[in-house]
Motif scaffolding. Structure first.
Motif, PDB file in Angstrom:
ATOM      1  N   UNK A 150       0.805  -1.216   0.000  1.00 44.56           N
ATOM      2  CA  UNK A 150       0.000   0.000   0.000  1.00 44.56           C
ATOM      3  C   UNK A 150       0.839   1.268   0.000  1.00 44.56           C
ATOM      4  N   UNK A 151       2.158   1.115   0.026  1.00 43.66           N
ATOM      5  CA  UNK A 151       3.039   2.278   0.032  1.00 43.66           C
ATOM      6  C   UNK A 151       4.296   1.961  -0.775  1.00 43.66           C
ATOM      7  N   UNK A 152       4.183   1.944  -2.092  1.00 43.56           N
ATOM      8  CA  UNK A 152       5.309   1.580  -2.945  1.00 43.56           C
ATOM      9  C   UNK A 152       6.463   2.570  -2.916  1.00 43.56           C
ATOM     10  N   UNK A 153       6.268   3.729  -2.238  1.00 45.38           N
ATOM     11  CA  UNK A 153       7.333   4.714  -2.149  1.00 45.38           C
ATOM     12  C   UNK A 153       8.420   4.287  -1.172  1.00 45.38           C
ATOM     13  N   UNK A 154       8.092   3.388  -0.257  1.00 43.97           N
ATOM     14  CA  UNK A 154       9.022   2.994   0.793  1.00 43.97           C
ATOM     15  C   UNK A 154      10.068   2.014   0.265  1.00 43.97           C
ATOM     16  N   UNK A 155      11.325   2.317   0.538  1.00 43.49           N
ATOM     17  CA  UNK A 155      12.435   1.427   0.193  1.00 43.49           C
ATOM     18  C   UNK A 155      12.976   0.743   1.441  1.00 43.49           C
ATOM     19  N   UNK A 156      12.515   1.185   2.582  1.00 45.38           N
ATOM     20  CA  UNK A 156      12.918   0.596   3.856  1.00 45.38           C
ATOM     21  C   UNK A 156      11.768   0.715   4.837  1.00 45.38           C
ATOM     22  N   UNK A 157      11.970   0.139   6.002  1.00 44.91           N
ATOM     23  CA  UNK A 157      10.922   0.137   7.026  1.00 44.91           C
ATOM     24  C   UNK A 157      11.591   0.226   8.380  1.00 44.91           C
TER      25      UNK A 157
ATOM     26  N   UNK B  72       5.509  22.426  -5.037  1.00 41.72           N
ATOM     27  CA  UNK B  72       4.882  23.254  -4.005  1.00 41.72           C
ATOM     28  C   UNK B  72       3.362  23.090  -4.117  1.00 41.72           C
ATOM     29  N   UNK B  73       2.726  22.396  -3.174  1.00 37.93           N
ATOM     30  CA  UNK B  73       1.268  22.224  -3.241  1.00 37.93           C
ATOM     31  C   UNK B  73       0.556  23.542  -2.995  1.00 37.93           C
ATOM     32  N   UNK B  74      -0.601  23.676  -3.618  1.00 35.97           N
ATOM     33  CA  UNK B  74      -1.347  24.930  -3.466  1.00 35.97           C
ATOM     34  C   UNK B  74      -2.643  24.781  -2.708  1.00 35.97           C
ATOM     35  N   UNK B  75      -3.167  23.556  -2.642  1.00 37.18           N
ATOM     36  CA  UNK B  75      -4.450  23.327  -1.987  1.00 37.18           C
ATOM     37  C   UNK B  75      -4.385  22.065  -1.128  1.00 37.18           C
ATOM     38  N   UNK B  76      -5.366  21.901  -0.255  1.00 37.75           N
ATOM     39  CA  UNK B  76      -5.460  20.689   0.555  1.00 37.75           C
ATOM     40  C   UNK B  76      -5.629  19.479  -0.362  1.00 37.75           C
ATOM     41  N   UNK B  77      -6.359  19.662  -1.438  1.00 38.92           N
ATOM     42  CA  UNK B  77      -6.550  18.562  -2.393  1.00 38.92           C
ATOM     43  C   UNK B  77      -5.219  18.115  -2.971  1.00 38.92           C
ATOM     44  N   UNK B  78      -4.308  19.073  -3.214  1.00 40.08           N
ATOM     45  CA  UNK B  78      -2.962  18.735  -3.712  1.00 40.08           C
ATOM     46  C   UNK B  78      -2.221  17.880  -2.693  1.00 40.08           C
ATOM     47  N   UNK B  79      -2.392  18.193  -1.409  1.00 40.57           N
ATOM     48  CA  UNK B  79      -1.682  17.478  -0.347  1.00 40.57           C
ATOM     49  C   UNK B  79      -2.130  16.030  -0.253  1.00 40.57           C
ATOM     50  N   UNK B  80      -3.408  15.795  -0.281  1.00 32.53           N
ATOM     51  CA  UNK B  80      -3.931  14.462  -0.013  1.00 32.53           C
ATOM     52  C   UNK B  80      -4.101  13.618  -1.275  1.00 32.53           C
ATOM     53  N   UNK B  81      -3.832  14.199  -2.426  1.00 31.13           N
ATOM     54  CA  UNK B  81      -3.882  13.442  -3.681  1.00 31.13           C
ATOM     55  C   UNK B  81      -2.766  12.396  -3.669  1.00 31.13           C
ATOM     56  N   UNK B  82      -3.121  11.126  -3.751  1.00 31.12           N
ATOM     57  CA  UNK B  82      -2.128  10.047  -3.687  1.00 31.12           C
ATOM     58  C   UNK B  82      -1.084  10.148  -4.793  1.00 31.12           C
ATOM     59  N   UNK B  83      -1.442  10.748  -5.897  1.00 32.74           N
ATOM     60  CA  UNK B  83      -0.482  10.911  -6.990  1.00 32.74           C
ATOM     61  C   UNK B  83       0.635  11.885  -6.625  1.00 32.74           C
ATOM     62  N   UNK B  84       0.389  12.724  -5.629  1.00 30.62           N
ATOM     63  CA  UNK B  84       1.388  13.699  -5.195  1.00 30.62           C
ATOM     64  C   UNK B  84       2.155  13.243  -3.952  1.00 30.62           C
ATOM     65  N   UNK B  85       1.862  12.052  -3.456  1.00 28.33           N
ATOM     66  CA  UNK B  85       2.379  11.613  -2.160  1.00 28.33           C
ATOM     67  C   UNK B  85       3.896  11.718  -2.062  1.00 28.33           C
ATOM     68  N   UNK B  86       4.604  11.232  -3.046  1.00 32.69           N
ATOM     69  CA  UNK B  86       6.071  11.271  -3.002  1.00 32.69           C
ATOM     70  C   UNK B  86       6.575  12.710  -2.989  1.00 32.69           C
ATOM     71  N   UNK B  87       6.065  13.526  -3.894  1.00 32.71           N
ATOM     72  CA  UNK B  87       6.535  14.911  -3.987  1.00 32.71           C
ATOM     73  C   UNK B  87       6.205  15.721  -2.742  1.00 32.71           C
TER      74      UNK B  87
END
Length: 254
Positions: free
Chosen positions: A71-78, A188-203
Motif C-alpha cells: 500500500x506504500x510503494x514509495x518505501x524502500x525501507x521500514x 509546491x502544493x497549493x491546496x489541501x486537495x494537492x496534499x492528499x492526492x495520492x499521486x502527489x504523495x512522493x513529492x
C-alpha cells in the motif's frame, strides 16, 4: 532470505571495498544483502559522526518488503524501534550516489533510490525515536501525543502531519550527508486537495517536506530542532500550505 546484523555502539568497522552485482545496471537482491552486511556498521559510524551523537543498539535486516509495502510503494525501507529493514526488491538505481558517473547524475532530476541513502533515512527514524525517549526520560519534556509511537488513535490530519514531518526530517539528513539527488525545483502544493492526492504523495511527503523544514533546520542544531518539533503538534493541512503559520506557533520546551 533474511539477514540480521547486530551492531553495538562501540563497534569499529571499516568499509569493505567490493563491487556489488547489478542487473540492468541496478542493485540485485543478493547484492543488497551483501552490501548491508558489509557496510551497515560503517554507515552507522559515519551517521553518528555527522550528527555528533550516538545511536544505541541498532539491528539491520534485509528482506523483500513487497508484500508489507503493497500500500506504500514509495518505501524502500521500514523502521520499527531499533530495527531497520531494507528491501531486497530491485527498486534501487544504485548502491550509493557515488556509484553514478557525473553524466548519469546529470540525467537524473532527483532521486533517493540508493541503498545507502535509504539506510540513512531509516537511521534518522531511529534517531527521532531515540530523541523522543530522551526528552521524556532524561529532559522531562513532554512529547506531543501525535509523535508518541504507542499511540495510534490519530485523526487523518494528525497522522498526515506526523508522517510529513518525520519523512521530511529523514530526507533532510540524507540530503545534508550528500547521499541523494535533491529536487532542483521542489513541488509546491497549493491546496489541501494537492496534499492528499495520492499521486502527489512522493513529492509532498519526501520532497516538499524537506523544502518546508529546511529554513528551520538550517539555523539550529538538528537534535534541538527535533525536540522543538516533537514537543508541538504536527502541522495541519493549512499550516503545511503556509509554513510561517506552523513555525510561528511552535512553543520551545523549557
Amino acid at each position: 532470505m533474511r539477514s540480521l546484523i547486530f551492531i553495538l555502539v562501540w563497534s569499529i568497522a571499516l568499509p569493505v571495498p567490493q563491487d556489488y552485482p547489478t542487473k540492468n545496471g541496478k542493485p540485485t537482491r543478493k547484492g543488497i544483502e551483501q552490501y548491508i552486511e558489509d557496510n551497515s556498521a560503517s554507515i552507522l559510524i559515519e551517521y553518528q559522526n555527522f550528527i555528533k551523537d550516538t545511536l544505541y543498539n541498532v539491528w539491520f535486516y534485509t528482506e523483500d518488503l513487497t508484500d508489507y509495502l503493497a500500500n506504500d510503494p514509495l518505501e524502500l525501507g521500514w523502521y520499527y524501534p531499533n530495527e531497520i529493514y531494507i528491501t531486497t526488491s530491485e527498486l534501487f538505481i544504485a548502491y550509493e550516489l557515488a556509484d553514478l558517473s557525473k553524466v548519469h547524475k546529470a540525467l537524473i532530476s532527483e532521486s533517493n533510490k540508493f541503498v545507502k541513502s535509504t539506510v540513512i533515512h531509516e537511521l534518522t527514524h531511529n534517531y527521532i525515536h531515540q530523541i523522543s525517549i530522551e526528552m521524556r526520560s532524561v529532559d522531562k519534556i513532554s512529547v506531543h501525543r501525535s509523535f508518541q509511537t504507542n499511540l495510534w488513535i490519530l485523526t487523518s490530519q494528525e497522522s498526515f502531519g506526523r508522517s510529513f514531518i518525520e519523512e521530511g526530517l529523514c530526507e533532510y539528513i540524507s540530503e545534508k550527508m550528500g547521499e541523494l539527488i535533491p529536487s532542483k525545483r521542489p513541488y509546491i502544493p497549493g491546496t489541501v486537495e494537492d496534499l492528499i492526492d495520492k499521486n502527489n504523495s512522493y513529492n509532498v511527503k519526501y520532497k516538499y517536506s524537506t523544502h518546508f523544514l529546511k529554513p528551520f533546520l538550517d539555523t539550529k542544531d538538528f537534535k534541538k530542532a527535533v525536540k522543538i518539533i516533537l514537543h508541538n503538534a504536527p502541522p495541519s493541512y493549512m499550516e503545511i500550505l503556509d509554513p510561517e503559520r506552523y513555525f510561528d506557533r511552535l512553543v520551545w520546551p523549557l
